[in-house]
Design an enzyme around this catalytic site. Structure first.
Site, short mmCIF file in Angstrom:
data_model
loop_
_atom_site.label_atom_id
_atom_site.label_comp_id
_atom_site.label_asym_id
_atom_site.label_seq_id
_atom_site.Cartn_x
_atom_site.Cartn_y
_atom_site.Cartn_z
N ARG A 18 0.86 -1.23 0.02
CA ARG A 18 0.04 0.10 0.25
C ARG A 18 0.79 1.27 0.02
O ARG A 18 0.47 2.45 -0.12
CB ARG A 18 -0.97 0.07 1.40
CG ARG A 18 -1.77 1.27 1.55
CD ARG A 18 -2.94 1.07 0.24
NE ARG A 18 -3.96 2.27 0.43
CZ ARG A 18 -4.96 2.12 1.21
NH1 ARG A 18 -5.48 1.14 1.52
NH2 ARG A 18 -5.85 3.16 1.06
N HIS A 43 14.34 -10.92 6.95
CA HIS A 43 15.06 -11.50 5.90
C HIS A 43 15.00 -10.55 4.64
O HIS A 43 14.36 -10.72 3.92
CB HIS A 43 14.36 -13.10 5.55
CG HIS A 43 15.24 -13.92 4.51
ND1 HIS A 43 15.37 -15.13 4.53
CD2 HIS A 43 16.11 -13.39 3.63
CE1 HIS A 43 16.05 -15.76 3.47
NE2 HIS A 43 16.50 -14.47 2.89
N GLU A 70 18.28 -13.05 8.55
CA GLU A 70 18.50 -14.12 7.65
C GLU A 70 19.15 -13.48 6.25
O GLU A 70 18.38 -12.49 5.88
CB GLU A 70 17.37 -14.96 7.51
CG GLU A 70 16.94 -15.65 8.70
CD GLU A 70 15.69 -16.62 8.60
OE1 GLU A 70 15.35 -17.53 9.45
OE2 GLU A 70 14.86 -16.38 7.51
N THR A 100 10.57 -17.71 -2.09
CA THR A 100 10.77 -17.78 -0.67
C THR A 100 11.96 -18.97 -0.58
O THR A 100 12.19 -19.45 -1.61
CB THR A 100 9.79 -18.41 0.17
OG1 THR A 100 9.93 -18.40 1.69
CG2 THR A 100 9.44 -19.69 -0.36
N HIS A 190 10.42 -22.92 8.47
CA HIS A 190 9.99 -22.81 7.40
C HIS A 190 8.69 -23.77 7.32
O HIS A 190 8.91 -25.06 7.31
CB HIS A 190 10.64 -23.20 6.26
CG HIS A 190 10.29 -22.75 4.75
ND1 HIS A 190 10.74 -21.44 4.24
CD2 HIS A 190 9.33 -23.30 3.85
CE1 HIS A 190 10.21 -21.30 3.15
NE2 HIS A 190 9.38 -22.45 2.81
N ASP A 191 7.58 -22.95 7.10
CA ASP A 191 6.18 -23.67 7.05
C ASP A 191 5.51 -24.32 8.53
O ASP A 191 4.80 -25.40 8.34
CB ASP A 191 5.96 -24.83 6.06
CG ASP A 191 6.01 -24.03 4.76
OD1 ASP A 191 5.61 -22.75 4.61
OD2 ASP A 191 6.12 -24.68 3.66
#
EC number: 2.6.99.2
Length: 237
Positions: A18, A43, A70, A100, A190-191
């Site tokens: 935005r 990251h 990261e 990613t 991660h996830d």
């Protein structure tokens, strides 16, 4: 207890969509810490599509828990880390055009490069962690590089969890046990989500830290919508 570091990249993504400064990533980090988060992770990528380099500098001034940066250690990233001196730097081999992170380091092939980068960061008092796939040879390679910790790339675990969670976790248990034997600290990310994190913690209770961003922010949207809608209705009445 395994420590929770919250990755706030998605908050920056929403802001950047935005323009302006809403939501404010610094305010988000401060609130997350006040809610009990034990670390903040960012990251930054070269295109600054979410976290910007300026965000990292601003966050350095306010984060009171562990600050984890990261990224792929190109020279710009290295300079940023040495300037801001976070608690921890996590080396991730992501290419500039990836959406990613999608793979861990080949710690054998890139041994000399990683050894130098790790040595430079550690000389400045920055704890180092290397992002690796759940492969024991990569864990052993990370130990030879001289890193303080590894971060296990947990996408495969998350994808396999609903089908066979025991099978999905086994490579991670083996790698974590090997890392512990080698004297390495163990991070993961991660996830990871509310669906699969408890089982992960049960099976690898000696892990040091998990870094969670996408799922946590998404879950926060779901869990927080009711409260915000009711607040608007109250003000409108």
């Amino acid at each position: 207890m395994i420590r929770l570091s919250v990755n706030i990249n998605k908050i920056a993504t929403l802001r950047n969509a935005r323009g302006g400064n809403t939501p404010n990533v610094v305010e988000a980090a401060e609130r997350l810490e006040s809610f009990g988060a034990q670390g903040i992770t960012v990251h930054p990528r070269p295109d600054e599509r979410h976290i910007r380099y300026a965000d990292v500098r601003d966050l350095t001034k306010v984060v009171t828990t562990e600050f984890n940066i990261e990224g792929n250690p190109n020279q710009t990233f290295i300079d940023l880390v040495l300037e801001t001196k976070p608690t921890q730097v996590t080396l991730v081999p992501d290419a500039e055009d990836v959406l990613t992170s999608n793979a861990g380091w080949d710690t054998i092939k890139h041994k000399d490069f990683l050894k130098k980068v790790v040595s430079d960061f550690k000389a400045h008092g920055i704890r180092t962690s290397i992002f690796v796939d759940p492969d024991i040879s990569m864990v052993k390679g990370a130990a030879e590089v001289g890193t303080d910790r590894i971060e296990l790339y947990t996408e495969a675990y998350a994808q396999g969890f609903s089908k066979n969670k025991e099978q999905a976790i086994q490579p991670y248990v083996k790698c974590a046990e090997e890392a512990k034997r080698l004297g390495l600290g163990i991070n993961a990310g991660h996830d990871l989500s509310l669906d699969n994190i408890e089982f992960f913690a049960e099976k690898i209770p000696f892990a040091d830290e998990v870094s969670i961003g996408h799922a946590l922010i998404s879950e926060a949207l779901y869990d927080g919508l009711e409260s915000v809608v009711k607040s608007y209705l109250k003000k409108l009445s």
